[in-house]
Write a protein that holds these residues in place. Sequence first.
Motif, PDB file in Angstrom:
ATOM      1  N   VAL A 128      25.577 -15.608  32.053  1.00  0.00           N
ATOM      2  CA  VAL A 128      24.348 -16.380  31.913  1.00  0.00           C
ATOM      3  C   VAL A 128      23.898 -16.832  33.291  1.00  0.00           C
ATOM      4  O   VAL A 128      24.680 -17.406  34.064  1.00  0.00           O
ATOM      5  N   GLY A 129      22.632 -16.552  33.615  1.00  0.00           N
ATOM      6  CA  GLY A 129      22.105 -16.931  34.921  1.00  0.00           C
ATOM      7  C   GLY A 129      20.745 -17.585  34.784  1.00  0.00           C
ATOM      8  O   GLY A 129      20.445 -18.235  33.786  1.00  0.00           O
ATOM      9  N   LEU A 170      21.998 -22.792  30.953  1.00  0.00           N
ATOM     10  CA  LEU A 170      21.901 -23.607  29.745  1.00  0.00           C
ATOM     11  C   LEU A 170      22.149 -25.076  30.086  1.00  0.00           C
ATOM     12  O   LEU A 170      22.953 -25.395  30.961  1.00  0.00           O
ATOM     13  N   VAL A 171      21.454 -25.967  29.389  1.00  0.00           N
ATOM     14  CA  VAL A 171      21.596 -27.402  29.622  1.00  0.00           C
ATOM     15  C   VAL A 171      21.741 -28.115  28.284  1.00  0.00           C
ATOM     16  O   VAL A 171      21.569 -27.517  27.217  1.00  0.00           O
ATOM     17  N   ASN A 172      22.031 -29.382  28.363  1.00  0.00           N
ATOM     18  CA  ASN A 172      22.077 -30.259  27.190  1.00  0.00           C
ATOM     19  C   ASN A 172      23.059 -29.787  26.122  1.00  0.00           C
ATOM     20  O   ASN A 172      22.857 -30.031  24.930  1.00  0.00           O
ATOM     21  N   TYR A 219      13.971 -22.025  25.767  1.00  0.00           N
ATOM     22  CA  TYR A 219      14.321 -21.120  26.863  1.00  0.00           C
ATOM     23  C   TYR A 219      13.437 -19.874  26.835  1.00  0.00           C
ATOM     24  O   TYR A 219      13.041 -19.398  25.762  1.00  0.00           O
ATOM     25  N   ALA A 220      13.140 -19.375  28.034  1.00  0.00           N
ATOM     26  CA  ALA A 220      12.487 -18.073  28.184  1.00  0.00           C
ATOM     27  C   ALA A 220      13.576 -17.115  28.635  1.00  0.00           C
ATOM     28  O   ALA A 220      13.944 -17.070  29.815  1.00  0.00           O
ATOM     29  N   LEU A 221      14.123 -16.364  27.673  1.00  0.00           N
ATOM     30  CA  LEU A 221      15.305 -15.528  27.932  1.00  0.00           C
ATOM     31  C   LEU A 221      14.899 -14.145  28.417  1.00  0.00           C
ATOM     32  O   LEU A 221      14.097 -13.459  27.766  1.00  0.00           O
ATOM     33  N   ALA A 262      13.838 -21.011  32.314  1.00  0.00           N
ATOM     34  CA  ALA A 262      14.121 -19.594  32.585  1.00  0.00           C
ATOM     35  C   ALA A 262      15.629 -19.341  32.479  1.00  0.00           C
ATOM     36  O   ALA A 262      16.436 -20.015  33.111  1.00  0.00           O
ATOM     37  N   LEU A 263      15.976 -18.345  31.650  1.00  0.00           N
ATOM     38  CA  LEU A 263      17.380 -18.036  31.397  1.00  0.00           C
ATOM     39  C   LEU A 263      17.554 -16.525  31.460  1.00  0.00           C
ATOM     40  O   LEU A 263      16.751 -15.788  30.880  1.00  0.00           O
ATOM     41  N   THR A 264      18.559 -16.062  32.174  1.00  0.00           N
ATOM     42  CA  THR A 264      18.851 -14.627  32.196  1.00  0.00           C
ATOM     43  C   THR A 264      20.227 -14.392  31.581  1.00  0.00           C
ATOM     44  O   THR A 264      21.153 -15.182  31.785  1.00  0.00           O
ATOM     45  N   VAL A 265      20.303 -13.332  30.818  1.00  0.00           N
ATOM     46  CA  VAL A 265      21.579 -12.871  30.270  1.00  0.00           C
ATOM     47  C   VAL A 265      21.795 -11.460  30.792  1.00  0.00           C
ATOM     48  O   VAL A 265      20.978 -10.568  30.544  1.00  0.00           O
ATOM     49  N   THR A 266      22.869 -11.265  31.545  1.00  0.00           N
ATOM     50  CA  THR A 266      23.183  -9.965  32.129  1.00  0.00           C
ATOM     51  C   THR A 266      24.439  -9.422  31.470  1.00  0.00           C
ATOM     52  O   THR A 266      25.522 -10.009  31.577  1.00  0.00           O
TER      53      THR A 266
END
Length: 334
Positions: free
Chosen positions: A142-143, A147-149, A183-185, A119-123
């Motif tokens: 980014v919340g 992001l990873v890796n 990711y589920a953005l 789960a990834l949020t972009v505000t």
Amino acid sequence: TAATVASGIGAYAITRGRLAASANYALTYRSADLTITPRALTVTADALSRIYGDANPALTYRVGGLGLVNGDTLTGGLTTSAAATSGIGAYAITQGSLAASPNYALTYRGADLSITPRALTVTADALSRIYGDANPALTYRVGGMGLVNGDTLIGGLATSAAATSDIGAYAITRGSLAASANYALTYRGADLTITPRALTVTADALSRVYGAVNPALTYRVGGLGLVNGDVLTGGLTTDATSASDVGSYAIVQGSLAASSNYTLTYRGADLSITPRALTATADALSRIYGDANPALTYTVGGLGLVNGDTLTGALTTAATVASGIGAYAITRGS
């Protein structure tokens, strides 16, 4: 037989033990074996899931079949090819090093470890700029689980606002901003607010002569200036007319205006009316000694009289009826 519940697999002799007949019999014993065979055991892996970028959970299983007995345990453990950097998908959970002793016939039933999107949020950041300026960089935070890796987002946000756009709020949309399928953005938008442009109009200080028409009322444009081919409408005004007396008359904003895309600050000035240059030239006159003085006349020159104005009073001279011959100055008098 020597075989017990705890005996391992194998053949165990069945001996005569205490088996006996009466003395009326001559008993001959023929032995055989008790064969202990492996115990049927099933290990069924638990289907598991985790989020992309997280560590693998413990790979667990259920023991079935006839089960473990005599305090026996399994050794080793299950395994999977899924790593922290593995993308979303189903990864087989294999038997790995999991084993039972030879006393068991182990059957393994596998399952999958499913890696699901993170789960990834972009505000979007709420932004503002002045009318006529270029758009600022459209930034975001980014919340969510982040992001990873070493992954990054690609593309960028967008807005319909252009340099020529009027004041108002313009949505900042997701545009081409995207993450990988891992990711589920979720996108949370904001607005780019265009605010009025600061504009100053400074009237030019002007002057004219009494009786003349007013000059064009001019001004200088300052502040952040006009952009996008915009122009001011209307014009400055003053109360001064061609009949107004000498003095200072305020030059006011009047109907001068800018569009709502500007915040107009007006700085006034004065129209100064200065005296009109006027000459009165006495006419050279003569008379005969003993006569009365003629009317003392003059001609008006310079810029002349205007607005129906007249001169008051009259010229004078020191000559009287009794004055002797000679030249007598005609003075301004009253």
